[in-house]
Design a protein around this motif. Structure first.
Motif, PDB file in Angstrom:
ATOM      1  N   ASP A 108      -8.529  -0.745   1.091  1.00  0.00           N
ATOM      2  CA  ASP A 108      -8.707  -1.098   2.499  1.00  0.00           C
ATOM      3  C   ASP A 108     -10.126  -0.779   2.960  1.00  0.00           C
ATOM      4  N   ALA A 109     -10.643   0.377   2.532  1.00  0.00           N
ATOM      5  CA  ALA A 109     -11.983   0.785   2.954  1.00  0.00           C
ATOM      6  C   ALA A 109     -13.064  -0.125   2.397  1.00  0.00           C
ATOM      7  N   GLN A 130      -5.676   3.053   0.176  1.00  0.00           N
ATOM      8  CA  GLN A 130      -6.677   3.640   1.072  1.00  0.00           C
ATOM      9  C   GLN A 130      -8.085   3.181   0.697  1.00  0.00           C
ATOM     10  N   SER A 147     -13.358   7.222  -1.907  1.00  0.00           N
ATOM     11  CA  SER A 147     -12.285   7.890  -1.164  1.00  0.00           C
ATOM     12  C   SER A 147     -12.814   9.054  -0.342  1.00  0.00           C
TER      13      SER A 147
END
Length: 340
Positions: free
Chosen positions: A152-153, A149, A116
């Motif tokens: 998706d990354a 988040q 993250s």
């Protein structure tokens, strides 16, 4: 006996009926994540005898971890849907498997770093695909955005890294494709079969790379490969290669497979089209694809200077094959030194 339902379905109700009320009115994410065949959706009734049962990863803010963890510890029932909530296996003592933590701490335990906060080139290369699947493949039942988040990354490699890993995978084929004939030539039929099996595994992993799909560890590699679907018959060609009784049949099956993956490469449109036809291995009688042509073509499209400096040594899954390394972040993160 309880009628078998896959863990993802059991965990859905477990979250709604048990975990969500215990978490209470705070922002959080929860999913069936991390280790296990159930995360990949490959679990069957057989799975229930070994490390299988109602479980979840629950991700909250740091200042909520202890409160939520205590609420879960104190409030869990003994059973859910006919399955024990506290279970063990082998040398593991029975306990519940609801992990309450922060997204950063969970990621450090799963992949060795907090994605993250960003993902570097070496982070991508040193993280086994099975560990990435533990983040992106499981079912999510609640999410305030913190999990989406990260998923998706990590969903797939950046384009430059994908092209480089394709080049490295083609290079693995180039290194051994002539050995099927050479071992046969010296009457080493077992050796010829072993090399053919290695090439089949590398071809399966190449097909998964071409399809932009992470490869799970060996138990489920064939399952993941099968789920790609193969209207061109690649699966049949690879099955014929490992089943072949004679060298001639073995080589023909591999040559067929080479042509098919070469055709898939051309369909990607990431390099100029390359001739998929087999050819002799220099002056020797072996029929090969000359896979280095594809490795070189893919590598020529890699403009990232950091990746260019690594040559064709590959990502961790392409140069390491030990479960105690690939499943242990403390171990595989040390292999960043290979690149630095």
């Amino acid at each position: 006996m309880t009628e078998f339902r896959q863990a993802a379905e059991v965990a859905d109700g477990f979250h709604t009926e048990v975990i969500a009320p215990l978490v209470g009115d705070v922002d959080y994410a929860a999913g069936l994540l991390g280790w296990g065949s159930d995360v990949l959706g490959y679990d069957t009734a057989r799975s229930t005898d070994h490390g299988w049962g109602p479980r979840l990863v629950v991700l909250v803010d740091a200042d909520e971890v202890e409160r939520v963890r205590k609420a879960v510890d104190d409030g869990l029932p003994d059973e859910y849907a006919g399955y024990p909530v506290r279970f063990g296996w082998d040398s593991y003592e029975p306990r519940h498997h609801v992990t309450v933590t922060t997204v950063g701490d969970w990621l450090r335990g799963q992949i060795g770093f907090d994605a993250s906060q960003g993902i570097g080139v070496d982070d991508w290369l040193v993280t086994p695909q099975q560990q990435l699947l533990g983040v992106v493949a499981g079912r999510v039942y609640a999410d305030d955005g913190r999990l989406a988040q990260v998923r998706d990354a990590l969903a797939w490699y950046p384009d430059q890294i994908w092209r480089w890993t394709l080049a490295c995978q083609w290079s693995r084929l180039a290194q051994e494709e002539a050995f099927v004939q050479r071992t046969h030539e010296v009457a080493d039929e077992l050796g010829s079969r072993v090399v053919a099996g290695r090439l089949v595994r590398d071809l399966m992993r190449l097909a998964l790379l071409q399809a932009r799909t992470y490869a799970p560890y060996s138990k489920w590699l064939g399952t993941a490969f099968a789920r790609l679907g193969h209207p061109d018959g690649l699966d049949a060609a690879l099955a014929a290669a490992v089943a072949a009784e004679s060298y001639a049949d073995r080589e023909q099956a591999l040559v067929t497979a080479y042509e098919l993956v070469a055709g898939r490469h051309n369909a990607l449109g990431i390099t100029d089209e390359l001739d998929p036809a087999p050819r002799p291995y220099f002056d020797r009688p072996a029929q090969v694809l000359q896979a280095e042509r594809f490795a070189e073509a893919c590598l020529a499209t890699v403009s990232d200077p950091q990746l260019q400096s690594y040559g064709l040594i590959g990502s961790i899954d392409q140069f390491a094959d030990n479960t105690d390394v690939l499943s242990n972040p403390a171990a595989f993160r040390k292999l960043i030194a290979v690149y630095r």
